[in-house]
Scaffold this active site. Structure first.
Site, PDB file in Angstrom:
ATOM      1  N   GLU A  75     -33.364 -35.399  46.678  1.00 32.92           N
ATOM      2  CA  GLU A  75     -34.468 -36.242  47.161  1.00 32.92           C
ATOM      3  C   GLU A  75     -35.418 -36.707  46.066  1.00 32.92           C
ATOM      4  O   GLU A  75     -36.589 -36.331  46.057  1.00 32.92           O
ATOM      5  CB  GLU A  75     -35.293 -35.494  48.219  1.00 32.92           C
ATOM      6  CG  GLU A  75     -34.510 -35.080  49.437  1.00 32.92           C
ATOM      7  CD  GLU A  75     -35.410 -34.549  50.557  1.00 32.92           C
ATOM      8  OE1 GLU A  75     -36.612 -34.367  50.324  1.00 32.92           O
ATOM      9  OE2 GLU A  75     -34.895 -34.331  51.651  1.00 32.92           O
ATOM     10  N   GLU A 120     -28.915 -32.259  54.813  1.00 30.46           N
ATOM     11  CA  GLU A 120     -30.067 -31.651  55.480  1.00 30.46           C
ATOM     12  C   GLU A 120     -30.363 -32.392  56.775  1.00 30.46           C
ATOM     13  O   GLU A 120     -30.289 -33.627  56.822  1.00 30.46           O
ATOM     14  CB  GLU A 120     -31.348 -31.698  54.621  1.00 30.46           C
ATOM     15  CG  GLU A 120     -31.310 -30.843  53.390  1.00 30.46           C
ATOM     16  CD  GLU A 120     -32.648 -30.823  52.634  1.00 30.46           C
ATOM     17  OE1 GLU A 120     -33.701 -31.102  53.241  1.00 30.46           O
ATOM     18  OE2 GLU A 120     -32.617 -30.535  51.427  1.00 30.46           O
TER      19      GLU A 120
HETATM   20  C1  PNW Z   1     -36.743 -31.732  52.411  1.00 29.63           C
HETATM   21  N1  PNW Z   1     -40.173 -36.561  55.004  1.00 29.63           N
HETATM   22  O1  PNW Z   1     -37.923 -32.396  52.082  1.00 29.63           O
HETATM   23  C2  PNW Z   1     -36.414 -30.797  51.258  1.00 29.63           C
HETATM   24  O2  PNW Z   1     -35.214 -31.142  50.592  1.00 29.63           O
HETATM   25  C3  PNW Z   1     -36.419 -29.348  51.601  1.00 29.63           C
HETATM   26  O3  PNW Z   1     -36.578 -28.564  50.439  1.00 29.63           O
HETATM   27  C4  PNW Z   1     -37.493 -29.081  52.631  1.00 29.63           C
HETATM   28  O4  PNW Z   1     -37.682 -27.708  52.861  1.00 29.63           O
HETATM   29  C5  PNW Z   1     -37.105 -29.813  53.895  1.00 29.63           C
HETATM   30  O5  PNW Z   1     -36.853 -31.174  53.668  1.00 29.63           O
HETATM   31  C6  PNW Z   1     -38.124 -29.700  54.997  1.00 29.63           C
HETATM   32  O6  PNW Z   1     -39.347 -30.298  54.643  1.00 29.63           O
HETATM   33  C7  PNW Z   1     -38.442 -33.424  52.857  1.00 29.63           C
HETATM   34  O7  PNW Z   1     -41.347 -36.920  54.762  1.00 29.63           O
HETATM   35  C8  PNW Z   1     -39.731 -33.845  52.586  1.00 29.63           C
HETATM   36  O8  PNW Z   1     -39.528 -37.119  55.919  1.00 29.63           O
HETATM   37  C9  PNW Z   1     -40.294 -34.892  53.272  1.00 29.63           C
HETATM   38  C10 PNW Z   1     -39.565 -35.518  54.283  1.00 29.63           C
HETATM   39  C11 PNW Z   1     -38.300 -35.099  54.574  1.00 29.63           C
HETATM   40  C12 PNW Z   1     -37.739 -34.049  53.858  1.00 29.63           C
END
Ligand code: PNW
Length: 446
Positions: free
Chosen positions: A172, A353
């Protein structure tokens, strides 16, 4: 009454991969062991006011010590695939120079343990834990960090390449850009838009340089990026909302997809940033060819849609989870998957994910009734199944997350796991969703 009829049974294609995902800083703990250096998340989480309750990943789920027990859990669930990340500061404590053998040994044991249990390892090279020493040198704002990453990737490929069939480069990049450099609630905690998009370019370059390093080592596996994609929808029918949505999509999705898969940055985003932006000035001849080095697969992550208003803001349309940023909208999964295949061709996809945070409670009888997670996974997998039927070349699906862990700035308040972690004792307890998912894997459907 159709609502009273049993759900149509959904069967997934033979060989579809059922998995779960984690990342190093979120589960390992053992922050000072076996020669590990410090990462920007050690620094950030220790800084007062940055995380809920001052939580850090110093102990986390203690996976560094409990890895064998955790692998047994994965086997009991019947996982086909386990996605984890490699901690750069365990391999190179200062982000450069000779590898730390004890760090490599940990991941060698992990990969061997997975294969002994019939689980395919999927390793992410970078899940945000940049060595602090590199941050002190400018971090991802510095082009030199890209070369440091290529060196690190080369070390890891040579040490572990035989054991790992699928590699993911940068997890990401968008979240680093947005949360680390625009909003500042992730490490390194900056709020600097001009820096943010130069960081985006360097993260994309780092991805491409890692792909090149991978090819150069001649390893047998496959490699690709891991992008979290947000389907963007206009909040109303106005032309202004349509235009704003298109640009929003450029920043959320095309900036990352186009550079890797078509070898160019989206013209509308470049124009919006302007010719004097640090991104525009940071692009050197040949960079896009590096970024678009051929990949073997594309890893996608989906959590939420975004509704864009005529003025370029956002609006909430669906109920959120306990995370304010997440609206629960399973059809977004279908839209995201079919869009990638339509716009970029039939590149093999894996979902690395998808998941729901909850405030789970361990009941006195020892159970965790996370029925909301079961419903979330069932509805999203139904959308995944529709995408497969529509011809999307999707090979596997990974729940975020295998177990509860350090959820970055909200620390241990939000639990994403199929497996509950009782942090006081480090006991693992299968939640209702884990029992459900085990049955899904057994039946290859539900
Ligand atoms: C991911 N959004 O982050 C990460 O890859 C993980 O490490 C994290 O624990 C997981 O999602 C849950 O948050 C994200 O804003 C951060 O949509 C932001 C978003 C999505 C995923």
């Amino acid at each position: 009454d159709p609502a009273a009829e049993p759900r149509t049974a959904l069967r997934f294609p033979t060989g579809f991969g059922w998995g779960a995902a984690t990342s190093a800083y979120q589960i390992e703990g053992a922050a000072k062991e076996d020669g590990r250096g410090e990462s920007i998340w050690d620094t950030f989480s220790r800084t007062p006011g940055r995380t809920s309750n001052g939580d850090t990943g110093e102990i986390a789920a203690d996976h560094y010590h409990r890895w064998a027990e955790d692998l047994d859990l994965m086997r009991d669930l019947g996982l086909d695939s386990y996605r984890f990340s490699i901690s750069w500061p365990r391999i190179q404590p200062d982000g450069t120079g000779q590898p730390n053998q004890r760090g490599l040994d940990f991941y060698r044991r992990l990969a061997d343990g997975l294969r002994e249990r019939g689980i395919a390892p999927m390793a992410t090279l970078f899940h945000w834990d940049l060595p602090q020493a590199l941050q002190n040198n400018g971090g991802w704002e510095s082009r030199d960090t890209v070369e440091r990453f290529a060196d690190y990737a080369d070390i890891v490929f040579r040490a572990l390449g035989e054991r790992i069939p699928v590699w993911l480069t940068v997890n990401e990049p968008k979240t680093v850009v947005q949360n680390g450099y625009l909003r500042g609630h992730h490490a390194p905690g900056r709020q600097d838009p001009d820096a943010a998009y130069l960081v985006a370019h360097h993260l994309q370059l780092a991805h491409g340089r890692a792909v090149q390093a991978f090819r150069a080592t001649g390893q047998p596996g496959r490699i690709g990026p891991a992008l979290n994609l947000h389907p963007c929808y206009p909040a109303d029918d106005s032309p202004a909302a349509a235009a704003a949505t298109r640009l929003y999509d450029g920043y959320e999705n095309r900036l990352y997809l186009d550079s890797v898969l078509t070898g160019s940055y989206p013209a509308d985003v470049l124009a919006d940033l302007g010719p004097q932006s640090r991104l525009a000035r940071g692009i050197v001849d040949g960079d896009l060819a590096v970024i678009s080095a051929a990949v073997d697969l594309l890893a996608v992550q989906y959590y939420t849609p975004i509704y864009v208003t005529a003025d370029g803001g956002t609006e909430q349309r669906w109920p959120t989870s306990v995370a304010a940023w997440q609206q629960i909208y399973p059809d977004g999964m279908f839209d995201m998957l079919t869009r990638v295949t339509r716009d970029y061709g039939p590149i093999p996809l894996t979902i690395t994910e998808n998941g729901l945070p909850t405030a789970d409670i361990l009941a006195a009888d020892g159970t965790v009734e996370d029925t909301g997670r079961v419903e979330f996974l069932r509805d999203h997998l139904t959308a995944v199944h529709r995408a497969l039927a529509a011809g999307v070349p999707l090979e596997s699906y990974h729940v975020w997350s295998l177990m509860d862990n350090f959820e970055w700035e909200v620390g241990y308040d939000q639990r994403f796991g199929l497996v509950y972690v009782d942090y006081a004792t480090q006991r693992r307890i299968l939640k209702r969703s884990a029992h459900w998912y085990r049955q899904v894997i057994r039946d290859n459907g539900f």
